[in-house]
Enzyme design. Structure first.
Site, PDB file in Angstrom:
ATOM      1  N   ASP A  46      35.673  79.725  28.546  1.00  0.00           N
ATOM      2  CA  ASP A  46      35.563  79.169  29.805  1.00  0.00           C
ATOM      3  C   ASP A  46      35.817  79.810  31.061  1.00  0.00           C
ATOM      4  OD1 ASP A  46      35.248  76.640  31.331  1.00  0.00           O
ATOM      5  OD2 ASP A  46      37.144  75.792  30.836  1.00  0.00           O
ATOM      6  N   GLU A  87      32.130  82.836  34.807  1.00  0.00           N
ATOM      7  CA  GLU A  87      31.404  83.158  35.862  1.00  0.00           C
ATOM      8  C   GLU A  87      31.816  84.689  36.503  1.00  0.00           C
ATOM      9  OE1 GLU A  87      31.484  79.010  35.147  1.00  0.00           O
ATOM     10  OE2 GLU A  87      33.092  80.125  36.137  1.00  0.00           O
ATOM     11  N   ASP A 120      30.770  71.147  34.241  1.00  0.00           N
ATOM     12  CA  ASP A 120      31.618  70.055  34.686  1.00  0.00           C
ATOM     13  C   ASP A 120      30.857  68.968  35.154  1.00  0.00           C
ATOM     14  OD1 ASP A 120      33.834  71.389  33.430  1.00  0.00           O
ATOM     15  OD2 ASP A 120      34.541  71.726  35.111  1.00  0.00           O
TER      16      ASP A 120
END
Length: 802
Positions: free
Chosen positions: A408, A411, A476
């Protein structure tokens, strides 16, 4: 060169000149100095640099421009295909140069200098100004036709035709997005056109992808630095184009079979007791489940301050190895979240500093900064000592029994421009951070667990991340109808771009919105998306076992169908592995010339056999569905027929979303199991959708043990082939098994269900021996139990009533 080929080249060159003369020409100051044709490439030296044109296949051409002051950087983070030996031809005239490689023809007009690309005589695209440099960016731009639709650019919610948008090439999370998101976790420098070509910009650095935002028929790639290299990818169909792109950047390995089961997941399970309790509920309700995912509470009691601990919290999980082993005995795989951030308050901070694990400032000191979870450093995924350190943590957890990984915030979520990695700056490497994180895990498995398949769930990646086994999800998304409506588009677009496992948090993630209808519809859609994984913030339960009775029943039915679809879905995974075919396919795959389908995302193909229309509006009672031309379609649930090439209004019911099956399709299904470890291809249902207009049809089923890495390549597989032939009042169906060198031939019990048989057959025989059967007049279904003996071809002959 043959005389006919020369004539065709001259005709094509004249056509290209006519097109080019109507658009703004390339940089008029750029002139050709010399031309050199080598065995594997063409080099054109200009007054300000040089072009290198290199064919990778008969359908892929790479072009690089190297400015005079630069050296060519040969390193691609995306491309893995080695250039093939392609037959080329070269012809110079006073006005242009023709370079033909396989089916791709490149025309270089001398003055003004212009490069154009064609496939089998059809002009695809041409450079506009070619390479140029401004104060803000280095630019490659191209001319567009006024009518062509554009797709790609990574994961976005913009509408299927993305023309008219200017897209940041910077991976960035968008919390709580709904129907529109211009910037998300996958910013891929890749464009596909309705003119049937792909254009991939082979450079990792951040920038912009301008898809004609100024409405002047120009596509532009802008970057802060790096390679000025792009590949033009052509093909005869969308399947062919995407196959060529994935051959260039690599194909997705088969994941473990349990990937196609149901996941128990939320943000998050705080302790062992909660985790055991939720799995007990699945078992009590007889709702199938294959894995449990632990969010960040596995390493700390609080959301903030503990990221980077990367070890189980001993209070909440006193015996994690025992817990994981207990789950494994039930067939439940354990998946852990990990993040690349090491907080200064974490247990691993000093160790990370001492072992040079962290990205630095320009003085070589660990770069620290604040973000939501605390004051942090960032693992330098590009630094070999950091890679070894991180992999050893994964390895220790793997040896404890952990079966899968959730990466997670990759990026990375916060990645300051001043931060320095071992091989470049944050902005130069930002978009490939998640890509290299997945590579670390994939390479680790190849080295230390070569016979196992990794499960790598990640939120961010780059062109070619599919070859690393990355399973992406759409971030999300808001728990709303608007959030649901954006999901098919995102998955369809990413499937075209090689990332075929793109999926969403089923039910939606963000916000405490309790909407039972939305939840049920999202899970019904989830049956026909690549990964079935409900997940959400814990204020409203994501697990079906915690929903009210009616919603739970609807969710259970969806999950049960998902498990019955295992053989069909696993075969789709095999096709993706072998050919790059996505699971979810836009309707224009079936009708590439139908302009009305260019923007359609609310109906899609699931493989080649299914047509799916998710219900994405509250209280929807009916839906308008277009049925692709070329075949009849049957309602999956009640058998009603719809003619291809027509649009019909269909009734929407509560129990399921509208799903249809193509006439002539073979659909292998499984008896219901509670866990994929109980699945066996020794006992199957095989559905055939008969239509008298379909004279011949084929299908297949791929099977292996669901665990062994590269099972197909190792010969540890069975591929079952199904064929139908209809003529003169009879239907012939044959079953044939093709086994690899390491696969054991077995007997199989096949429950054949043949749909749309209007009358009771006169006779059914297997290998010329009469076979008992049953026929359901109301459903028009013929049911036959077939004992398919190993090492034999089963031949069914059905004499139809007149």
């Amino acid at each position: 060169m043959k005389k006919t080929s020369i004539v065709k080249l001259n005709i094509f060159a004249a056509a290209v000149f006519a097109v080019v003369s109507t658009v703004q020409a390339q940089n008029s100051a750029r002139t050709i100095v010399s031309i050199s044709k080598q065995a594997d490439h063409l080099e054109i030296k200009t007054n300000d640099g040089r072009y290198v044109l290199k064919p990778y296949s008969d359908k892929i051409m790479e072009t690089s421009f190297i400015p005079a002051a630069e050296k060519f950087n040969p390193v691609s983070h995306a491309v893995v295909l080695l250039p093939a030996r392609v037959k080329t031809s070269f012809k110079e005239t006073a006005s242009d140069i023709q370079y033909v490689a396989g089916d791709i023809n490149v025309t270089i007009t001398r003055s003004p200098l212009q490069i154009a690309y064609a496939y089998k005589g059809k002009l695809l695209l041409s450079e506009k100004n070619g390479y140029s440099k401004t104060a803000e960016a280095e630019v490659l731009d191209f001319n567009l036709d006024a009518s062509e639709a554009l797709y790609g650019g990574g994961a976005r919610a913009l509408g299927m035709n993305r023309r008219g948008n200017r897209l940041p090439l910077y991976n960035k999370a968008h919390y709580g997005y709904e129907e529109r998101s211009e910037q998300m976790n996958f910013a891929m420098p890749l464009v596909f056109s309705s003119k049937m070509y792909g254009l991939h910009f082979d450079n990792a650095a951040i920038g912009q992808l301008d898809l004609d935002s100024k409405k002047n028929n120009v596509l532009a790639y802008e970057t802060i630095s790096g390679r000025k290299t792009y590949q033009v990818i052509a093909g005869d169909s969308w399947a062919d184009i995407v196959s060529n792109y994935t051959s260039l950047t690599g194909r997705q390995p088969l994941p473990p079979r349990w990937t196609f089961g149901n996941f128990a997941s939320r943000f998050g399970y705080h302790n062992e007791a909660e985790a055991r309790s939720i799995l007990d509920k699945f078992r009590a309700e007889k709702i199938p489940v294959d894995a449990i995912i632990f969010d960040l509470y596995w390493f700390g009691k609080d959301i903030k301050g503990t990221m980077g601990n990367l070890e189980f919290d001993k209070d909440s999980f006193p015996n994690p190895k025992g817990m994981i082993a207990d789950f494994a005995q039930q067939g439940i795989k354990t998946i852990l979240i990990t993040e690349p951030f090491i907080l200064t308050t974490s247990k691993k901070w000093q160790e990370a500093v001492d072992k040079n694990v962290l990205a630095t400032d320009k003085q070589g000191k660990p770069f620290t900064y604040d973000f939501y979870f605390g004051n942090t450093g960032l693992i330098d995924i590009f630094n070999p000592p950091a890679q070894d350190w991180f992999w050893n943590i994964y390895k220790d957890l793997k040896n404890m029994g952990v079966a899968g990984w959730w990466g997670d915030l990759g990026e990375p979520e916060v990645h300051p421009s001043a931060l320095q990695h071992k091989t470049g700056s944050a902005d130069e490497l930002h978009n490939i951070y998640g890509h290299h994180w997945a590579k670390l895990i994939a390479d680790g498995y190849k080295k230390d667990y070569p016979d196992q398949r990794p499960f790598i769930l990640m939120r961010s990646g780059y062109s070619g991340s599919q070859r690393l086994g990355m399973i992406p999800w759409s971030g999300d998304v808001n728990r709303s109808w608007g959030g649901l409506r954006s999901q098919p588009e995102i998955a369809l677009q990413m499937g075209m771009q090689g990332m075929a496992y793109m999926h969403s948090d089923l039910g939606g993630f963000a916000g405490a919105n309790l909407d039972d209808e939305l939840y049920a519809r999202w899970l019904q859609y989830g049956v026909f998306q690549p990964v079935f994984r409900p997940h959400a913030q814990e204020e409203v339960a994501s697990e079906p076992v915690l929903r009210e009775a009616k919603t739970k029943a609807l969710a259970k039915a969806a999950i049960e169908l998902r498990y019955r679809m295992l053989p069909y879905n696993y075969t789709l995974a095999f096709d993706n592995n072998q050919h790059g075919l996505p699971f979810m396919r836009p309707l224009f795959y079936a009708e590439p010339l139908n302009q009305k389908l260019q923007a359609v995302a609310d109906t899609y193909l699931w493989g080649d056999s299914f047509l799916v229309h998710p219900v994405m509006k509250v209280a929807e009672k009916e839906a308008s569905v277009y049925f692709p031309t070329g075949s009849t379609w049957f309602d999956f649930y009640d058998g009603q027929q719809y003619q291809g090439g027509t649009t019909s209004t269909v009734t929407v019911v509560q129990d399921h979303i509208p799903v249809f099956v193509r006439a002539g399709a073979f659909v292998p299904m499984s008896p219901l199991v509670q866990n994929t470890r109980d699945y066996s291809a020794k006992k199957l249902e095989l559905h055939y959708y008969h239509d008298a207009a379909v004279k011949k049809s084929t299908g297949k089923l791929y099977d292996d043990d669901g665990e062994t890495g590269y099972a197909y390549e190792k010969g540890a597989y069975t591929l079952m082939h199904f064929n139908s032939q209809a003529n003169a009042g009879q239907l012939k169906i044959s079953l044939r098994a093709q086994s690899g060198s390491r696969a054991e031939a077995v007997d199989r019990d096949i429950a054949m269900c043949i749909h749309n048989i209007p009358g009771k057959p006169a006779q059914v025989s297997l290998q010329n021996k009469d076979l008992p059967f049953s026929w359901d007049e109301a459903k028009k279904q013929l049911n036959i139990d077939v004992r398919w003996l190993k090492n034999s071809k089963a031949e069914l002959l059905i004499k139809l009533s007149k």
